[in-house]
Design a protein around this motif. Structure first.
Motif, PDB file in Angstrom:
ATOM      1  N   LEU A 132       0.803  -1.222   0.000  1.00  0.00           N
ATOM      2  CA  LEU A 132       0.000   0.000   0.000  1.00  0.00           C
ATOM      3  C   LEU A 132       0.833   1.268   0.000  1.00  0.00           C
ATOM      4  N   GLN A 133       2.060   1.203  -0.396  1.00  0.00           N
ATOM      5  CA  GLN A 133       2.914   2.381  -0.365  1.00  0.00           C
ATOM      6  C   GLN A 133       2.382   3.432  -1.325  1.00  0.00           C
ATOM      7  N   SER A 134       2.308   4.656  -0.833  1.00  0.00           N
ATOM      8  CA  SER A 134       1.853   5.785  -1.638  1.00  0.00           C
ATOM      9  C   SER A 134       2.278   7.070  -0.936  1.00  0.00           C
ATOM     10  N   PRO A 135       1.855   8.210  -1.448  1.00  0.00           N
ATOM     11  CA  PRO A 135       2.291   9.474  -0.831  1.00  0.00           C
ATOM     12  C   PRO A 135       1.914   9.575   0.644  1.00  0.00           C
ATOM     13  N   LYS A 136       2.553  10.498   1.326  1.00  0.00           N
ATOM     14  CA  LYS A 136       2.286  10.733   2.749  1.00  0.00           C
ATOM     15  C   LYS A 136       0.806  10.989   2.978  1.00  0.00           C
ATOM     16  N   ARG A 137       0.312  10.498   4.123  1.00  0.00           N
ATOM     17  CA  ARG A 137      -1.100  10.682   4.431  1.00  0.00           C
ATOM     18  C   ARG A 137      -1.316  10.645   5.936  1.00  0.00           C
ATOM     19  N   SER A 138      -2.519  10.985   6.340  1.00  0.00           N
ATOM     20  CA  SER A 138      -2.888  10.946   7.759  1.00  0.00           C
ATOM     21  C   SER A 138      -3.284   9.523   8.132  1.00  0.00           C
ATOM     22  N   ILE A 139      -3.490   9.296   9.425  1.00  0.00           N
ATOM     23  CA  ILE A 139      -3.943   7.981   9.873  1.00  0.00           C
ATOM     24  C   ILE A 139      -5.309   7.667   9.251  1.00  0.00           C
ATOM     25  N   ALA A 140      -6.199   8.647   9.202  1.00  0.00           N
ATOM     26  CA  ALA A 140      -7.535   8.423   8.639  1.00  0.00           C
ATOM     27  C   ALA A 140      -7.435   8.018   7.167  1.00  0.00           C
ATOM     28  N   ASP A 141      -6.599   8.701   6.414  1.00  0.00           N
ATOM     29  CA  ASP A 141      -6.418   8.347   4.999  1.00  0.00           C
ATOM     30  C   ASP A 141      -5.830   6.956   4.856  1.00  0.00           C
ATOM     31  N   TYR A 142      -4.914   6.610   5.739  1.00  0.00           N
ATOM     32  CA  TYR A 142      -4.294   5.288   5.692  1.00  0.00           C
ATOM     33  C   TYR A 142      -5.346   4.198   5.938  1.00  0.00           C
ATOM     34  N   VAL A 143      -6.203   4.420   6.914  1.00  0.00           N
ATOM     35  CA  VAL A 143      -7.260   3.439   7.224  1.00  0.00           C
ATOM     36  C   VAL A 143      -8.201   3.280   6.033  1.00  0.00           C
ATOM     37  N   ILE A 144      -8.560   4.377   5.384  1.00  0.00           N
ATOM     38  CA  ILE A 144      -9.423   4.307   4.204  1.00  0.00           C
ATOM     39  C   ILE A 144      -8.760   3.466   3.121  1.00  0.00           C
ATOM     40  N   THR A 145      -7.476   3.651   2.928  1.00  0.00           N
ATOM     41  CA  THR A 145      -6.738   2.883   1.921  1.00  0.00           C
ATOM     42  C   THR A 145      -6.714   1.396   2.284  1.00  0.00           C
ATOM     43  N   VAL A 146      -6.513   1.082   3.562  1.00  0.00           N
ATOM     44  CA  VAL A 146      -6.482  -0.320   4.002  1.00  0.00           C
ATOM     45  C   VAL A 146      -7.845  -0.972   3.781  1.00  0.00           C
ATOM     46  N   ARG A 147      -8.921  -0.231   3.951  1.00  0.00           N
ATOM     47  CA  ARG A 147     -10.266  -0.792   3.740  1.00  0.00           C
ATOM     48  C   ARG A 147     -10.440  -1.313   2.319  1.00  0.00           C
ATOM     49  N   ARG A 148      -9.737  -0.707   1.371  1.00  0.00           N
ATOM     50  CA  ARG A 148      -9.843  -1.127  -0.031  1.00  0.00           C
ATOM     51  C   ARG A 148      -9.240  -2.501  -0.289  1.00  0.00           C
ATOM     52  N   VAL A 149      -8.416  -2.993   0.622  1.00  0.00           N
ATOM     53  CA  VAL A 149      -7.797  -4.308   0.466  1.00  0.00           C
ATOM     54  C   VAL A 149      -8.860  -5.407   0.556  1.00  0.00           C
ATOM     55  N   GLY A 150      -9.888  -5.182   1.374  1.00  0.00           N
ATOM     56  CA  GLY A 150     -10.984  -6.138   1.470  1.00  0.00           C
ATOM     57  C   GLY A 150     -10.754  -7.282   2.436  1.00  0.00           C
TER      58      GLY A 150
END
Length: 108
Positions: free
Chosen positions: A64-82
């Motif tokens: 999931l490496q991508s640009p810098k983000r907040s904890i909330a943004d990181y959690v949203i990205t992790v949710r996409r993993v399913g």
């Protein structure tokens, strides 16, 4: 020969304490920091996550490496993993670590 067996015994004892999850903890912490989380939050979350997730799940996070983000943004990205467990552990770790309520959270 006796010296080599002593060295081998010391190495065996040292490596016995290094579980795969604990070896992964440093990599997870670095990946979280690369994702934009602060060092204290990344360290806290990495400790919790490596204790609760499989190496396969940790590899999913590494992807999931991508640009810098907040904890909330990181959690949203992790949710996409399913992966439900991956999301639950990430969300609970983020909440507990960010709030300072996690026992793994070191002062500072």
């Amino acid at each position: 020969m006796r010296c080599w067996s002593g060295i081998a015994a010391v190495l065996a004892i040292a490596l016995a304490g290094c579980t795969p999850a604990k070896l992964a903890e440093g990599r997870v912490r670095s990946a979280l920091m690369d994702a934009g989380l602060s060092q204290p939050n990344a360290a806290c979350m990495a400790e919790r996550m490596t204790d609760r997730l499989t190496l396969g799940q940790l590899r999913k996070l590494q992807a999931l490496q991508s640009p810098k983000r907040s904890i909330a943004d990181y959690v949203i990205t992790v949710r996409r993993v399913g992966d439900r467990q991956l999301v639950e552990v990430t969300v609970s770790s983020a909440l507990l670590c960010a709030s300072g309520l996690a026992p793994e959270r070191k002062p500072g």
